[in-house]
Design an enzyme around this catalytic site. Structure first.
Site, short mmCIF file in Angstrom:
data_model
loop_
_atom_site.label_atom_id
_atom_site.label_comp_id
_atom_site.label_asym_id
_atom_site.label_seq_id
_atom_site.Cartn_x
_atom_site.Cartn_y
_atom_site.Cartn_z
CD GLU B 441 -3.08 -0.96 0.22
OE1 GLU B 441 -3.18 0.10 -0.41
OE2 GLU B 441 -3.82 -1.95 0.07
C1 FAD Z 1 2.72 -9.72 0.25
C2 FAD Z 1 2.42 -8.62 -0.72
C3 FAD Z 1 1.13 -8.36 -1.10
C4 FAD Z 1 0.86 -7.37 -2.04
N1 FAD Z 1 -0.42 -7.22 -2.49
C5 FAD Z 1 -0.64 -6.40 -3.56
C6 FAD Z 1 -1.91 -6.34 -4.17
O1 FAD Z 1 -2.85 -7.02 -3.75
N2 FAD Z 1 -2.09 -5.56 -5.26
C7 FAD Z 1 -1.08 -4.81 -5.74
O2 FAD Z 1 -1.30 -4.13 -6.72
N3 FAD Z 1 0.14 -4.82 -5.18
C8 FAD Z 1 0.38 -5.61 -4.10
N4 FAD Z 1 1.63 -5.66 -3.54
C9 FAD Z 1 2.69 -4.87 -4.12
C10 FAD Z 1 3.20 -3.76 -3.25
O3 FAD Z 1 2.28 -2.72 -3.16
C11 FAD Z 1 4.56 -3.34 -3.78
O4 FAD Z 1 5.45 -4.36 -3.45
C12 FAD Z 1 5.02 -2.02 -3.28
O5 FAD Z 1 4.22 -1.00 -3.78
C13 FAD Z 1 6.47 -1.76 -3.62
O6 FAD Z 1 6.72 -2.00 -4.98
P1 FAD Z 1 7.95 -2.90 -5.43
O7 FAD Z 1 7.86 -4.16 -4.69
O8 FAD Z 1 7.97 -2.95 -6.88
O9 FAD Z 1 9.21 -2.15 -4.89
P2 FAD Z 1 9.96 -0.92 -5.57
O10 FAD Z 1 8.97 0.06 -6.03
O11 FAD Z 1 10.94 -1.45 -6.52
O12 FAD Z 1 10.69 -0.30 -4.32
C14 FAD Z 1 11.91 -0.85 -3.78
C15 FAD Z 1 12.47 0.14 -2.76
O13 FAD Z 1 12.76 1.38 -3.40
C16 FAD Z 1 12.09 2.46 -2.77
N5 FAD Z 1 11.66 3.41 -3.76
C17 FAD Z 1 11.03 3.17 -4.92
N6 FAD Z 1 10.77 4.32 -5.57
C18 FAD Z 1 11.21 5.31 -4.79
C19 FAD Z 1 11.23 6.74 -4.89
N7 FAD Z 1 10.69 7.36 -5.94
N8 FAD Z 1 11.79 7.45 -3.89
C20 FAD Z 1 12.30 6.84 -2.82
N9 FAD Z 1 12.33 5.50 -2.67
C21 FAD Z 1 11.79 4.74 -3.66
C22 FAD Z 1 10.93 1.82 -2.07
O14 FAD Z 1 10.52 2.59 -0.93
C23 FAD Z 1 11.49 0.47 -1.66
O15 FAD Z 1 12.18 0.58 -0.43
C24 FAD Z 1 1.91 -6.61 -2.57
C25 FAD Z 1 3.20 -6.85 -2.14
C26 FAD Z 1 3.48 -7.85 -1.25
C27 FAD Z 1 4.89 -8.11 -0.85
#
Ligand code: FAD
Lengths: 248, 601
Positions: B441
């Protein structure tokens, strides 16, 4: 056919009971209260009988103070079709309760009283039996299984020696034992609907009942805490210890 | 088995503090009363304890399994979900016109916390479905509500949120899933989604996916994103189910915690056979989602609180019975060992958990109460204020509990020592379950950017001013009480908000000069500072209320209210100074992380 179910408000079974320092009773102030678990089983049985078309009306009756209304709301959420609150702020002894329930039973022209076999607060296990005696009708206590057919009820009772099956003519009193059924979970829509059903209020006096005063609570004390065990070194010491306690 | 969320505390927060019954003055909640709310919470407590809690550890040990055809789950999951659905809980907060019970959102949140604390893996499906239905209540057309929302509120169909893609998580503007207009007004959907919770299972007749995608020719970035309903099975005109709709499960993700909720990689329309319905206007997809996501974020914070509360209550019970060591002052090796709760350091860990858990619970329920005000208060000004306060508090309500209540779960493990590190006790599972909350989220990093980069400065700082005004009022009230301890806490909080205000102005000046990267470099630290300040404020209010209630309290309540005063004292003396130091550091516009060369890592 109408069934009356008596529901008592008691200290919740999860609460650790504390005795008041002056020994006049147990602490109920700020303590969670709920429907006597055996009465929940009685309610459930009545609802099941109604669902099977064996009875048409379920009247939940409680005796007690203003807060007892909550217990009636629970009964209505379970599926009672009507609720009667006999308002009384004093201590209600089993005989008083029995007289009141008998009066309501007659007034409503009921065919069945389904009650818990006992309430978990005073564990008296008397009310259902006394109602049967007052009305001079049949009773089947400690029910583990109930079938109603026309003017008869078949009840399997849980007795020390095992199970006993009775057939009783209606009207009758049935008291519910623990294994009679597993009460259902209350549904939120039913809880909300129960709020809108009016509760009929009455008093012992209105019912022409006088409160019984034959029993007086003299003193309430907590059960003795289990005393610590002693380690004895030899068999002779053990025998001596048992003798000292009058056990050997 | 301890109470996983103390009922006394829920009653204090809901009734004594938030006076939730006063909501029944608004037409939306008329006819409701405290007894209704208590009965609903009672019913939820029984269901959570009897149907959800017993299989929580088993579900964690037996995670969902995909055999290439079907997903398998232990049968207890479906039984618990059915009991919840039969109980009508999915409809708790929905309007009666939608088949709901129209209870306050705050009550729904309190109820949800009970199920979360008992078993988040199972409860997850229900929360997702509620959120998916809520999205249609807000943005769906009347037909979409009838076709898709109703079956979800009835619990026949479940729902999901499909935002993330393998290459686009935090940065949703980069999503690639395509929506090609079809002659009949529908859209052909194609693309891959990642991390989709509840994306596949046999627990419901159908699954309603809410999918973010780009309509062909849409502009790049967030403005080109639209929202679509994509059911697992197509839905005929009469509401019956048709053929499969080209949504394929590519695989399950194997997670650290939250294991009972399937988490999926999905592909849409590989064979050109997946159709979707547009929700709202083209290009409004993210706006629709975010409207709902604010509530979802409060839900995430509350979930973090609930999992931490369970850990706190377990570790508190344990500490009272585990014998180990003697007081430092007792040098007699033959003296009996004491219960570990006698050791100050163990009490520190318990008090810290209490301060985080009950502080976080207050924050999330306060926000939920604001949602109710915004929804139901007839006074337009009150509604607007509630909206503004929610704007600034939502990133805090999501991030602070997910950071510090996770810390509480760590402390719960520590209280149990080696036993806490084993699967014989639930505290390690609770920690693993809670570890998700800082990530999904919107990561906490993103929440920091949202708070400082948007919410604090928007409308010339209107939200912050409103919040500070509320805090000032509490400070004045605590000082007026004449209680020495409350005055001490009020003074400390006054210092903290002065520092936070000055720091915010310094940061705002940097932003005005266009130094955007420097301005936002320490946004996460800013989020922590504001979080601690807000929680200190909520503790001050709780302590003041407890102090006032003490003189007429029963014996059991005396302990309870004193507990509030101790926890407030702990938070103000041990925790709030961290916010002061963070404010100082932030005001220096420190560029350590901004200018750190990557080669230095
Ligand atoms: C168990 C689980 C359930 C989930 N359920 C859903 C779901 O039902 N539906 C759905 O759509 N998604 C879901 N998600 C996805 C979740 O919302 C994302 O994992 C999350 O938004 C982070 O995206 P990412 O994993 O691609 O990480 P990334 O976006 O790659 O981020 C990696 C790191 O980089 C940092 N970062 C990225 N961009 C920036 C920036 N611009 N400035 C500073 N820091 C940054 C982040 O804070 C993080 O620490 C789920 C994830 C998990 C693990």
């Amino acid at each position: 056919m109408k069934a009356i179910v008596s529901v008592k408000r008691v200290v919740d079974y999860n609460v650790r009971i504390q005795v008041k320092p002056d020994g006049s009773g147990v602490v109920t102030d700020g303590v969670k209260m709920s429907m006597n678990p055996f009465d929940e089983i009685a309610m459930e049985e009545a609802v099941r009988l109604k669902e099977k078309g064996k009875i048409t009306e379920i009247i939940a009756v409680t005796i007690g103070g203003a807060k007892n209304e909550e217990t009636l709301r629970t009964a209505l959420a379970f599926g009672a079709t009507k609720a009667i609150h006999i308002k009384d702020e004093g201590e209600v002894q089993p005989l008083t309760a029995a007289r009141a329930l008998a009066a309501v039973f007659k007034k409503e022209g009921a065919s069945l009283l389904i009650a818990g076999k006992q309430a978990i607060d005073d564990d008296a296990n008397q009310t259902g039996q006394m109602v049967a005696a007052l009305l001079d009708i049949a009773q089947a206590t400690f029910a583990g299984k109930v079938d109603v057919d026309g003017n008869k009820a078949t009840v399997v009772r849980e007795v020390d020696a095992g199970l006993e099956t009775l057939e009783v003519d209606l009207p009758a009193v049935i008291t519910a034992d623990l294994r009679l059924n597993e009460p259902r979970y209350l549904k939120l829509p039913d809880i909300m609907k129960a709020k809108r059903i009016p509760i009929e209020a009455t008093t012992l006096a209105d019912l022409g009942v006088t409160a019984a005063a034959a029993v007086k609570t003299v003193k309430t004390v907590p059960p003795p805490s289990r005393s610590k065990g002693v380690m004895v070194k030899t068999v002779d010491d053990l025998v001596a210890a048992l003798k000292a306690k009058g056990l050997a | 088995m301890p109470e996983l969320i103390q009922r006394r505390d829920l009653d204090f927060l809901l009734h004594e503090w938030l006076r939730i019954e006063t909501l029944s003055r608004y037409p939306r909640y008329s006819g409701q009363d405290r007894a209704s709310y208590d009965d609903v919470i009672d019913a939820a407590t029984v269901l959570a304890e009897e149907q959800f809690l017993p299989h929580a550890a088993k579900l964690d040990a037996n995670e969902p399994h995909f055999d290439g055809e079907r997903v398998h789950l232990i049968p207890e999951v479906k039984a618990a979900l059915d009991a919840y659905i039969d109980g009508g809980f999915l409809g708790t907060a929905f309007a009666s016109e939608h088949g709901g019970l129209q209870l306050p959102y705050t009550i729904f949140q309190a109820v949800s916390a009970l199920f979360t604390a008992a078993n988040i893996g199972t409860a997850g499906y229900l929360f997702l479905t509620g959120a998916a239905a809520n999205l249609l209540a807000a943005h769906g057309s009347p037909e979409q509500r009838q076709r898709y929302m109703r079956p979800m509120i009835e619990g026949r169909w479940f729902g999901t949120m499909c935002l993330s893609e393998p290459q686009a998580g935090s940065s949703l503007g980069d999503i690639k899933t395509r929506a090609k207009p079809l002659p009949d007004g529908g859209y052909a959907i194609s693309g891959n989604k990642m991390w989709i919770s509840g994306g596949e299972h046999d627990l419901s007749e159908n699954i309603v996916h809410h999918v973010l995608a780009r309509i062909d020719g849409a502009p790049a970035g967030v403005k080109g994103i639209s929202l679509f309903i994509v059911p697992k099975y197509r839905v005929n005109a009469d509401g019956s189910l048709g053929a499969k709709n080209g949504v394929r499960l590519m695989g399950l993700n194997h997670k650290m915690g939250y294991r009972g909720t399937t988490n999926t990689a999905l592909s849409f329309g590989e064979q050109g056979d997946c159709v979707g319905e547009l929700v709202g206007a083209p290009g409004q997809g993210l706006a629709c989602m975010f409207h709902m996501m604010n509530e979802a974020r409060i839900g995430v914070g509350l979930s973090a609180v609930a999992l931490a509360s369970a850990g706190y209550r377990y570790s508190l019970d344990y500490a009272k019975t585990r014998l180990q060591g003697r007081p430092a002052s007792n040098k007699n090796p033959e003296a009996k060992p004491v219960a570990i709760i006698e050791h100050s350091d163990v009490r520190r860990m318990l008090l810290q958990q209490k301060a985080y858990v009950e502080g976080g619970l207050a924050l999330c329920l306060y926000c939920a109460r604001l949602v109710d005000e915004e929804l139901a208060n007839p006074d337009e000004q009150v509604r607007a204020d509630a909206h503004l306060l929610l704007d600034i508090l939502t990133p805090i309500a999501k991030a602070w509990p997910s950071e510090f209540c996770l810390e509480a779960n760590k402390l719960a493990i520590q209280v149990l020592g080696g036993y806490g590190y084993t699967r014989d006790y639930p505290v390690e599972r609770l920690y693993r379950d809670n570890r998700l909350n800082p990530i999904h989220e919107g990561t906490n990093g993103i929440q920091g950017l949202d708070l400082l980069g948007r919410k604090v400065l928007m409308q010339n700082g209107a939200a912050l001013k409103l919040l500070l005004g509320r805090i000032q009022a509490s400070i004045a009230s605590a000082r007026a009480s004449g209680d020495a301890a409350l005055t001490e806490y009020a003074d400390a909080l006054a210092n903290a908000i002065d520092a936070a205000t000055r720091t915010t102005m310094t940061l705002g000046a940097a932003a005005a000069q266009g130094k955007l990267d420097l301005f936002l470099a320490n946004a996460h630290l800013y989020l922590e500072m504001m979080g601690h300040t807000v929680i200190a404020w909520l503790w001050l209010q709780q302590a003041e209320l407890a102090t006032k209630a003490l003189p007429s309290a029963s014996a059991a309540d005396q302990d309870y209210y004193q507990g509030k005063r101790w926890a407030c004292r702990y938070f103000i003396r041990h925790e709030l100074p961290k916010a002061l130091r963070q404010a100082e550091l932030l005001a220096t516009l420190d560029d350590t992380t901004l200018n750190l060369p990557i080669a230095a890592l």
